[in-house]
Design a protein around this motif. Structure first.
Motif, short mmCIF file in Angstrom:
data_model
loop_
_atom_site.label_atom_id
_atom_site.label_comp_id
_atom_site.label_asym_id
_atom_site.label_seq_id
_atom_site.Cartn_x
_atom_site.Cartn_y
_atom_site.Cartn_z
N GLU A 226 0.82 -1.21 0.00
CA GLU A 226 0.00 0.00 0.00
C GLU A 226 0.85 1.26 0.00
O GLU A 226 0.38 2.33 -0.40
N MET A 227 2.11 1.17 0.45
CA MET A 227 3.02 2.31 0.38
C MET A 227 3.19 2.77 -1.06
O MET A 227 3.14 3.96 -1.36
N VAL A 228 3.39 1.79 -1.96
CA VAL A 228 3.56 2.11 -3.38
C VAL A 228 2.22 2.51 -3.99
O VAL A 228 2.14 3.46 -4.78
N LEU A 229 1.15 1.79 -3.61
CA LEU A 229 -0.17 2.05 -4.19
C LEU A 229 -0.63 3.47 -3.92
O LEU A 229 -1.04 4.20 -4.84
N PHE A 230 -0.56 3.91 -2.66
CA PHE A 230 -1.00 5.26 -2.33
C PHE A 230 -0.08 6.31 -2.95
O PHE A 230 -0.52 7.42 -3.27
N GLY A 231 1.20 5.95 -3.10
CA GLY A 231 2.13 6.88 -3.73
C GLY A 231 1.81 7.10 -5.20
O GLY A 231 2.15 8.13 -5.77
N VAL A 232 1.16 6.11 -5.83
CA VAL A 232 0.79 6.21 -7.24
C VAL A 232 -0.55 6.92 -7.42
O VAL A 232 -0.73 7.70 -8.36
N ILE A 233 -1.50 6.64 -6.52
CA ILE A 233 -2.85 7.16 -6.67
C ILE A 233 -2.88 8.68 -6.66
O ILE A 233 -3.56 9.31 -7.47
N GLN A 234 -2.14 9.31 -5.74
CA GLN A 234 -2.19 10.77 -5.62
C GLN A 234 -1.78 11.49 -6.91
O GLN A 234 -2.53 12.35 -7.39
N PRO A 235 -0.61 11.18 -7.51
CA PRO A 235 -0.26 11.88 -8.76
C PRO A 235 -1.21 11.59 -9.91
O PRO A 235 -1.44 12.45 -10.76
N VAL A 236 -1.77 10.37 -9.94
CA VAL A 236 -2.74 10.05 -10.98
C VAL A 236 -3.96 10.95 -10.85
O VAL A 236 -4.51 11.45 -11.84
N MET A 237 -4.40 11.18 -9.61
CA MET A 237 -5.52 12.08 -9.37
C MET A 237 -5.19 13.49 -9.83
O MET A 237 -6.03 14.18 -10.41
N PHE A 238 -3.95 13.94 -9.57
CA PHE A 238 -3.55 15.27 -10.02
C PHE A 238 -3.62 15.38 -11.54
O PHE A 238 -4.08 16.40 -12.08
N VAL A 239 -3.16 14.34 -12.23
CA VAL A 239 -3.19 14.36 -13.69
C VAL A 239 -4.62 14.51 -14.19
O VAL A 239 -4.92 15.37 -15.04
N ILE A 240 -5.51 13.69 -13.65
CA ILE A 240 -6.91 13.71 -14.11
C ILE A 240 -7.60 15.03 -13.76
O ILE A 240 -8.28 15.64 -14.60
N LEU A 241 -7.41 15.51 -12.52
CA LEU A 241 -8.08 16.73 -12.10
C LEU A 241 -7.58 17.94 -12.88
O LEU A 241 -8.39 18.73 -13.39
N PHE A 242 -6.25 18.12 -12.97
CA PHE A 242 -5.73 19.28 -13.67
C PHE A 242 -6.05 19.23 -15.15
O PHE A 242 -6.32 20.26 -15.77
N THR A 243 -6.03 18.02 -15.74
CA THR A 243 -6.28 17.91 -17.18
C THR A 243 -7.72 18.27 -17.53
O THR A 243 -7.97 19.04 -18.46
N TYR A 244 -8.66 17.76 -16.76
CA TYR A 244 -10.07 17.92 -17.13
C TYR A 244 -10.77 19.07 -16.41
O TYR A 244 -11.82 19.52 -16.87
N VAL A 245 -10.20 19.53 -15.29
CA VAL A 245 -10.82 20.65 -14.57
C VAL A 245 -10.26 21.99 -15.05
O VAL A 245 -11.00 22.93 -15.33
N PHE A 246 -8.92 22.07 -15.16
CA PHE A 246 -8.29 23.34 -15.54
C PHE A 246 -8.01 23.45 -17.03
O PHE A 246 -7.80 24.54 -17.54
N GLY A 247 -7.97 22.31 -17.72
CA GLY A 247 -7.72 22.36 -19.16
C GLY A 247 -8.78 23.17 -19.87
O GLY A 247 -9.98 22.94 -19.71
N GLY A 248 -8.37 24.14 -20.67
CA GLY A 248 -9.31 24.99 -21.38
C GLY A 248 -9.60 26.30 -20.69
O GLY A 248 -10.19 27.20 -21.28
N SER A 249 -9.19 26.42 -19.42
CA SER A 249 -9.43 27.66 -18.69
C SER A 249 -8.14 28.44 -18.43
O SER A 249 -8.20 29.62 -18.08
N LEU A 250 -7.01 27.80 -18.60
CA LEU A 250 -5.72 28.47 -18.38
C LEU A 250 -5.02 28.67 -19.72
O LEU A 250 -5.04 27.80 -20.59
N LYS A 251 -4.39 29.83 -19.85
CA LYS A 251 -3.77 30.19 -21.12
C LYS A 251 -2.30 29.77 -21.13
O LYS A 251 -1.56 30.00 -20.18
N VAL A 252 -1.89 29.15 -22.23
CA VAL A 252 -0.49 28.82 -22.47
C VAL A 252 -0.10 29.53 -23.75
O VAL A 252 -0.63 29.22 -24.83
N GLY A 253 0.81 30.51 -23.64
CA GLY A 253 1.09 31.34 -24.80
C GLY A 253 -0.11 32.20 -25.12
O GLY A 253 -0.57 32.97 -24.30
#
Length: 268
Positions: free
Chosen positions: A23-50
């Protein structure tokens, strides 16, 4: 050679422990995966790049920052693990053995690096699934991509030494966990990881551009061929690969020295 051999013994001990507590490895993986999904689909399209708010552009811009955040957040685990060993008296047992003093800390950080590598591999697969691609901003090759991941692991390893010092400086694993993560939020968010630093106020942009974390993020974007390469004239942004290596090596030298000194002073 004795130092290396002793460090590998301690690293092996920690890796075996890791396999027995998956579970040490499992929980260490789950958190960044959640960040990827949340930032990609929640903030994607609302923040300007260039000059664009295209979600696909932001997705490729984002991933280097998520990767860097993931390897640095392993600091909290390093701090808590060392504090736990100290509290249980395990480190005192190591001290009674004929081994190099720095081997206990070096072995721990090497084991944490292996765990971080596994997490980074899983995260890269998830990033590919949600649409991250290399070479979207400019052409790149396999050597550059591997070099980018190498810089990420070097940054993560350097930060585990900060975690080692924190773990030796507090009394409980709970305090180590809090102390190991609370300072990471300003480091990771006052950077170019999630937003283009050129959109910040001038003084904050200057801080972000000279942030060691930003240098690695910028270097990875260049090596991965992703959008968001900075136009700042700050030296770390103009030479991010060199800046990333220099910052990481400097952090290792400084905090390894302090951590080993703290370990020896606690020797009583």
């Amino acid at each position: 050679m004795s130092m290396v051999a002793d460090s590998m013994v301690i690293a092996r001990r920690n890796l075996i422990r890791m396999t027995r507590i998956p579970e040490m490895v499992l929980f260490g993986v789950i958190q960044p995966v959640m960040f990827v999904i949340l930032f990609t689909y929640v903030f994607g399209g609302s923040l300007k790049v260039g000059n664009t708010t295209d979600p696909d552009v932001y997705k490729n811009f984002l991933m280097a920052g998520i990767f860097a955040q993931t390897v640095t957040f392993a600091t909290a685990g390093s701090a808590a693990g060392i504090a736990d060993d100290m509290q249980k008296g395990l480190v005192d047992r190591f001290r009674s053995l004929p081994m190099a003093r720095g081997a206990v800390l070096t072995g721990r950080t090497v084991a944490d690096l292996v765990q971080t590598s596994i997490t980074l591999l899983v995260l890269a697969v998830v990033a590919l699934i949600v649409g991250w691609r290399t070479g979207t901003g400019e052409s790149t090759n396999l050597a550059q991509i591997l070099g980018g991941f190498g810089l990420l692991l070097l940054l993560g390893y350097s930060f585990t030494w900060i975690g080692a010092l924190i773990g030796l400086s507090v009394r409980t694993p709970e305090a180590a966990t809090s102390g190991g993560i609370i300072w990471l939020f300003p480091v990771t968010f006052v950077s170019n990881a999630f937003v283009d630093s050129s959109q910040m106020t001038p003084w904050l942009q200057h801080v972000a551009d000279w942030n060691p974390f930003s240098a690695t993020v910028q270097a990875c974007r260049e090596l991965f061929g992703n959008p968001g390469v900075s136009t700042s004239d700050a030296w770390p942004m103009e030479h991010p690969v060199w800046a990333s290596v220099i910052w990481s090596v400097l952090i290792i030298v400084v905090f390894r020295t302090l951590a080993v000194r703290k370990y020896r002073s606690a020797d009583g």
